[in-house]
Design an enzyme around this catalytic site. Sequence first.
Site, PDB file in Angstrom:
ATOM      1  CD  GLN A   1      -2.195  18.225  49.049  1.00 13.07           C
ATOM      2  OE1 GLN A   1      -3.127  18.864  48.567  1.00 13.07           O
ATOM      3  NE2 GLN A   1      -1.988  18.150  50.355  1.00 13.07           N
TER       4      GLN A   1
ATOM      5  CG  ASP B   1      -7.827  29.483  44.161  1.00  8.61           C
ATOM      6  OD1 ASP B   1      -8.508  29.096  45.139  1.00  8.61           O
ATOM      7  OD2 ASP B   1      -7.182  30.540  44.157  1.00  8.61           O
ATOM      8  CB  ALA B   2     -11.648  25.878  46.358  1.00 10.95           C
TER       9      ALA B   2
ATOM     10  CD  GLU C   1      -8.599  18.681  59.073  1.00  8.18           C
ATOM     11  OE1 GLU C   1      -9.230  17.703  59.515  1.00  8.18           O
ATOM     12  OE2 GLU C   1      -7.369  18.770  59.155  1.00  8.18           O
TER      13      GLU C   1
ATOM     14  CG  HIS D   1      -5.411  25.684  54.391  1.00  5.98           C
ATOM     15  ND1 HIS D   1      -4.338  26.027  55.186  1.00  5.98           N
ATOM     16  CD2 HIS D   1      -5.593  24.354  54.572  1.00  5.98           C
ATOM     17  CE1 HIS D   1      -3.904  24.950  55.821  1.00  5.98           C
ATOM     18  NE2 HIS D   1      -4.642  23.924  55.466  1.00  5.98           N
TER      19      HIS D   1
HETATM   20  C1  LIG Z   1      -5.837  19.875  55.604  1.00  6.88           C
HETATM   21  S1  LIG Z   1      -5.711  19.470  53.891  1.00  6.88           S
HETATM   22  C2  LIG Z   1      -7.120  18.403  53.684  1.00  6.88           C
HETATM   23  C3  LIG Z   1      -6.943  17.491  52.516  1.00  6.88           C
HETATM   24  C4  LIG Z   1      -8.037  16.465  52.266  1.00  6.88           C
HETATM   25  N1  LIG Z   1      -9.343  17.087  52.129  1.00  6.88           N
HETATM   26  C5  LIG Z   1      -8.085  15.440  53.338  1.00  6.88           C
HETATM   27  O1  LIG Z   1      -9.037  15.447  54.094  1.00  6.88           O
HETATM   28  O2  LIG Z   1      -7.156  14.630  53.454  1.00  6.88           O
HETATM   29  C6  LIG Z   1      -6.227  20.970  53.080  1.00  6.88           C
HETATM   30  C7  LIG Z   1      -6.363  20.873  51.590  1.00  6.88           C
HETATM   31  O3  LIG Z   1      -6.951  22.082  51.082  1.00  6.88           O
HETATM   32  C8  LIG Z   1      -6.314  22.396  49.870  1.00  6.88           C
HETATM   33  N2  LIG Z   1      -6.503  23.823  49.596  1.00  6.88           N
HETATM   34  C9  LIG Z   1      -6.136  24.875  50.361  1.00  6.88           C
HETATM   35  N3  LIG Z   1      -6.479  26.036  49.761  1.00  6.88           N
HETATM   36  C10 LIG Z   1      -7.066  25.701  48.586  1.00  6.88           C
HETATM   37  C11 LIG Z   1      -7.652  26.447  47.521  1.00  6.88           C
HETATM   38  N4  LIG Z   1      -7.675  27.779  47.531  1.00  6.88           N
HETATM   39  N5  LIG Z   1      -8.171  25.750  46.472  1.00  6.88           N
HETATM   40  C12 LIG Z   1      -8.152  24.390  46.442  1.00  6.88           C
HETATM   41  N6  LIG Z   1      -7.617  23.639  47.429  1.00  6.88           N
HETATM   42  C13 LIG Z   1      -7.083  24.295  48.485  1.00  6.88           C
HETATM   43  C14 LIG Z   1      -4.857  22.043  50.114  1.00  6.88           C
HETATM   44  O4  LIG Z   1      -4.152  21.965  48.905  1.00  6.88           O
HETATM   45  C15 LIG Z   1      -5.063  20.694  50.812  1.00  6.88           C
HETATM   46  O5  LIG Z   1      -5.239  19.699  49.849  1.00  6.88           O
END
Ligand SMILES: C[S@@+](CC[C@H](N)C(=O)[O-])C[C@H]1O[C@@H](n2cnc3c(N)ncnc32)[C@H](O)[C@@H]1O
Length: 283
Positions: free
Chosen positions: A102, A125-126, A143, A147
């Site tokens: 991504q 990592d968030a 969204e 996760h």
């Molecule tokens: C359903 S997608 C949404 C992507 C984007 N916000 C959009 O609306 O198109 C979920 C996103 O959360 C990110 N994500 C999941 N866990 C994460 C974490 N611990 N830290 C950062 N990003 C995370 C994934 O890599 C992905 O980019």
Amino acid sequence: MMAVPEQTPPSSLEVGDYYDRLTDLMNRALGGNTHLGYWPQPGDGSSPGKAADRLTDLLIGKLRGITGRRVLDVGCGSGKPAVRLALSAPVDVVGVTVSEVQVGLATALAKQSHVADRVVFTRADAMELPFPDGSFDAAWALECLLHMPSPAQVIREIARVLRPGGRLAVTDVALRAFGRTGMKRGECTSQLLAVPALVHIDEYAGMIADAGLELHELTDIGDQVVGPSFAALRDHVNEHLDEYAAAFGIGVAEMRKVVAQCTTLPWTPDIGYVVLTARRPGE
Ligand SMILES: C[S@@+](CC[C@H](N)C(=O)[O-])C[C@H]1O[C@@H](n2cnc3c(N)ncnc32)[C@H](O)[C@@H]1O
């Protein structure tokens, strides 16, 4: 999603790997987005891509009028929402995702859209944002909390990096309190979809307050988002069964079973879609 409470939640690395494998397919299903669509008038005939852009625009509206220009995009996907935001307002955006694929796609999109001087993406990592306290004027998390091993911890991290007066907008898939299928907190989980456990909508107010933020809006637009989006995704999976099976690392027959199971489970009315805005007090 199924009730399998004893499973270990996916780690950030596993979620990153999930998006490395699935992003291309999701983008093709959702017009370059990795989030669901919004159909305020059900059956208006908009494509999933158009409806997904409409959801981004709803959130852009929530951040309208922010003072300052530095915006954090938590869980930025392949960058389309951040680029759309930058094309609509004079802001600089920093996007973070756990997927290396991504980061590459998002960086390329920013270049192609001529906003690479204002929109950058990095793998982070968030749960532990690599930014100093008070370094952003606004943040959004579109969204992605579904996760996270701890959405509450991520909201605290966002509150930390927002400056006093800084604003937050969130959308997320979440459980409805009046769930008709009786799913309890922590029961709606899926290893296959990299979802540790969906939170209940009524938990958001507490998480926002615990992070020291003021809640401004908490709305459930699930009826305009979840059903039509899941139907569109189901159709896309059925049209590209072999590609999805390969991306999920399962056989085509197993993939077909998963789709059938997701289609027949009576849980859709239990799933809502939160739109939330908040502000860090001060200033
Ligand atoms: C359903 S997608 C949404 C992507 C984007 N916000 C959009 O609306 O198109 C979920 C996103 O959360 C990110 N994500 C999941 N866990 C994460 C974490 N611990 N830290 C950062 N990003 C995370 C994934 O890599 C992905 O980019």
